[in-house]
Design an enzyme around this catalytic site. Structure first.
Site, mmCIF file in Angstrom:
data_model
loop_
_atom_site.group_PDB
_atom_site.id
_atom_site.type_symbol
_atom_site.label_atom_id
_atom_site.label_comp_id
_atom_site.label_asym_id
_atom_site.label_seq_id
_atom_site.Cartn_x
_atom_site.Cartn_y
_atom_site.Cartn_z
ATOM 1 N N SER A 86 1.328 -2.576 8.883
ATOM 2 C CA SER A 86 1.198 -3.952 8.388
ATOM 3 C C SER A 86 1.619 -4.042 6.930
ATOM 4 C CB SER A 86 -0.242 -4.456 8.567
ATOM 5 O OG SER A 86 -1.135 -3.871 7.631
ATOM 6 N N LYS A 87 1.329 -3.011 6.152
ATOM 7 C CA LYS A 87 1.731 -3.017 4.747
ATOM 8 C C LYS A 87 3.233 -2.763 4.605
ATOM 9 C CE LYS A 87 -2.222 -3.986 2.951
ATOM 10 N NZ LYS A 87 -2.438 -5.240 2.195
ATOM 11 N N TYR A 96 -2.544 -0.189 10.141
ATOM 12 C CA TYR A 96 -2.714 -0.664 8.769
ATOM 13 C C TYR A 96 -1.483 -0.344 7.928
ATOM 14 C CZ TYR A 96 -4.458 -1.222 4.022
ATOM 15 O OH TYR A 96 -4.598 -1.615 2.711
ATOM 16 N N SER A 116 0.849 -1.192 0.000
ATOM 17 C CA SER A 116 0.000 0.000 0.000
ATOM 18 C C SER A 116 0.881 1.237 0.000
ATOM 19 C CB SER A 116 -0.894 0.018 1.239
ATOM 20 O OG SER A 116 -1.573 1.257 1.368
#
Length: 287
Positions: A159-160, A156, A143
């Protein structure tokens, strides 16, 4: 039907909706035999039926792929059905919650790591022995937030970022085995995740992510699938360890750049794929 993946066998995780559905249908259209993998509640069988109705070849797999046992079963299914495995697409992931970190729930954090990271680990580990045989490749979902970070969803982006580093390390490690590994890093895409009615974004964030692109719009799932297709194909034979942004220019935008975009840039291209599940959202926290 095209032929850029003719004779190839691919597993696509998170294949039942959103970008995953587009990848499955694009790969099948280009000649791949596809295992459409997802959670039991995902419409993987619907996607398989839709692929078959248009002359493609696909089978479903339902299960929690953060479990190494389930990941191995998915790979075994591909090999049993089609004789080999050439491509693993680690597309599965979740976007469970938007909150300041002080309010971000532990349940959402655990669910995020399970689906965004452990699934990548388990599927990559399970697939590598077969990919080494075919000199295949892995393409994993990253991402732009894994590069920039993201407010109101700090975990988030983290995590990417893990997926980016994981893939670069894996590319360096597996080059000696003939396996390429790359990342596609989308920005705001026109799926259930980026609409307040179907995902965790509020109206302010929904507007913000669109205006953060220099093209002034969301991308389409098919636009992202096109980049997955390139990286998974033999055309990308000299590409490994790369992170490919598909973000409408988010990484170079300064301020609300989308307000200044020409109307022609803001218009989404007409899609060729019949995507029935692009707006379905599977982002709620599940135990």
């Amino acid at each position: 039907m095209g032929n850029r993946l003719e004779g190839k066998v691919a597993i696509v995780t998170g294949g039942g909706s959103g970008i995953g559905e587009a990848i499955c249908k694009k790969f099948a259209k280009e000649g791949a035999k596809v295992v459409v993998a997802g959670l039991p509640e995902d419409p993987v069988e619907d996607v398989v039926k839709e692929i078959q109705e248009t002359g493609g070849v696909a089978i479903p797999f339902s299960g929690d792929l953060s479990s190494l046992a389930n990941a191995q079963s998915c790979v075994e299914l591909a090999v049993k059905q089609y004789g080999k495995l050439d491509i693993l697409i680690n597309n599965a992931g979740t976007f469970p919650e938007t909150n300041m970190l002080s309010d971000f729930t532990e349940e959402a954090f655990d669910y995020l790591l399970k689906n965004n990271n452990k699934t990548v680990f388990a599927m990559s580990k399970a697939a590598l022995p077969e990919l080494q045989k075919t000199k295949g490749n892995i393409v994993t979902a990253g991402s732009e937030s894994g590069i920039l970070g993201i407010a109101q969803n700090v975990p988030y982006g983290a995590s990417k970022g893990f997926n980016h580093a994981f893939t670069k390390g894996l590319a360096a490690e597996q080059a000696q085995k003939g396996v390429r590994c790359n990342v596609v890093a989308p920005g705001p895409i026109d799926t259930g995740w980026t609409h307040k009615e179907t995902g965790p974004m509020d109206s302010q964030m929904e507007k913000m992510v669109t205006q953060a692109t220099i093209l002034g719009r969301r991308g389409t799932p098919e636009e992202v699938a096109n980049v997955y297709l390139f990286l998974a194909s033999d055309e990308a034979s000299y590409v490994s360890g790369a992170v490919y942004p598909v973000d409408g220019g988010t990484l170079i935008a300064k301020g609300p750049a989308g307000e200044l975009a020409a109307d022609s840039m803001k218009k989404q291209p007409k899609e060729e794929l019949d995507l029935e599940h692009s707006k379905e959202s599977h982002t709620s926290v599940r135990k």
